[in-house]
Write an enzyme that holds these catalytic residues in place. Structure first.
Site, PDB file in Angstrom:
ATOM      1  N   HIS A  76       0.844  -1.191   0.000  1.00  0.00           N
ATOM      2  CA  HIS A  76       0.000   0.000   0.000  1.00  0.00           C
ATOM      3  C   HIS A  76       0.881   1.242   0.000  1.00  0.00           C
ATOM      4  O   HIS A  76       1.841   1.318   0.764  1.00  0.00           O
ATOM      5  CB  HIS A  76      -0.865   0.064   1.264  1.00  0.00           C
ATOM      6  CG  HIS A  76      -2.101  -0.772   1.233  1.00  0.00           C
ATOM      7  ND1 HIS A  76      -2.970  -0.861   2.295  1.00  0.00           N
ATOM      8  CD2 HIS A  76      -2.625  -1.539   0.266  1.00  0.00           C
ATOM      9  CE1 HIS A  76      -3.972  -1.650   1.979  1.00  0.00           C
ATOM     10  NE2 HIS A  76      -3.790  -2.093   0.754  1.00  0.00           N
ATOM     11  N   CYS A 124      -4.970   5.857  -1.090  1.00  0.00           N
ATOM     12  CA  CYS A 124      -4.217   4.601  -1.062  1.00  0.00           C
ATOM     13  C   CYS A 124      -4.049   4.097  -2.492  1.00  0.00           C
ATOM     14  O   CYS A 124      -5.032   3.794  -3.172  1.00  0.00           O
ATOM     15  CB  CYS A 124      -4.943   3.576  -0.207  1.00  0.00           C
ATOM     16  SG  CYS A 124      -4.108   1.964  -0.172  1.00  0.00           S
TER      17      CYS A 124
END
Lengths: 161, 161
Positions: A76, A124
């Site tokens: 991420h 993200c």
């Protein structure tokens, strides 16, 4: 060309609306979860396109809420977009503020918490092709809780960081 | 774990600094260009990692400046991050404001201009593997300038949009 500007994900220009919403972007409030794996999180997929190998999503955690504690092979790439709070990445608990960058390596437990009385919104970026998240077993949780700082974080006490 | 937090691109947590800079992120002011292909743009690569198929960069155009007018096969997924200005995408000139989303399809001429007296900062997600941009020929420019709105944009007159 105006139809080009109004064709869903491929729209040329999608305007920001009030309160961290975007035109042409589905707003998906997460259901509250019986196992309390997450709390008060919403999700909006800002960019997802067959020609892009990455996706950009916006998550927002309401005050007192938290994202799912999980791990997975994919990484991420997170930018805090709004507010402040704390995150757990691996065995690190960090205070995070607007515009901070957080990288979650493969197979690393992570969670974001809106610990400080304001919403915590973050972007993200992930690979479009990615594996499914793994949730912690009771044993995994017990292992994490042996660290007092992580225990405080997971038990919703604001870490002194 | 603290060394993990200080190892360049793979750092777990890189704090935002004042004035849209980030710790551990190289700040690259673009050189001014003889052919006036761009003006007063800086670039910071926020996320670039062998395990990510996308990259996230932050560009900032100073008031009166502009990004390179170019096209390429790969697509751009842009979020205006700060300020306001105008962009050209294909034959569309748009006023853009903070948090707006702009998608640049393949082989589409595009440029961002800080037309409104304030910096225009934007995030841009691209595929990590991508082709090199193509610059406009004199003929391409002449073709674009046949549209009065595009001509005003390219000639640094604030479009009435």
């Amino acid at each position: 060309m105006d139809e080009m500007a109004n064709t869903g994900d491929r729209a040329l220009h999608r305007r920001a609306q009030d309160d961290y919403r975007w035109e042409g972007v589905d707003y998906r409030p997460y259901k509250e979860d019986d196992r309390a794996l997450f709390k008060s999180v919403s999700r909006q997929v800002l960019f997802s396109d067959p020609q892009l190998n990455g996706e950009l999503r916006y998550f927002e955690v309401a005050p007192g809420g938290f994202s799912t504690l999980e791990r997975h092979e994919h990484v991420h790439a997170v930018m805090i977009f709004r507010g402040r709070g704390h995150c757990l990445v691996g065995r690190e608990v960090r205070r995070v503020d607007a515009h901070d960058l957080v990288s979650v390596p493969p197979w690393t437990w992570h969670q974001f918490r809106a610990t400080l009385g304001e919403p915590l919104g973050f972007l993200c970026m992930v690979n479009a092709e990615r594996d499914k998240p793994q949730l912690p077993s009771a044993e995994d949780l017990a292992g994490l809780q042996t660290d007092p700082e992580i225990a405080a974080f997971l038990n919703d006490r604001v870490p002194a960081i």
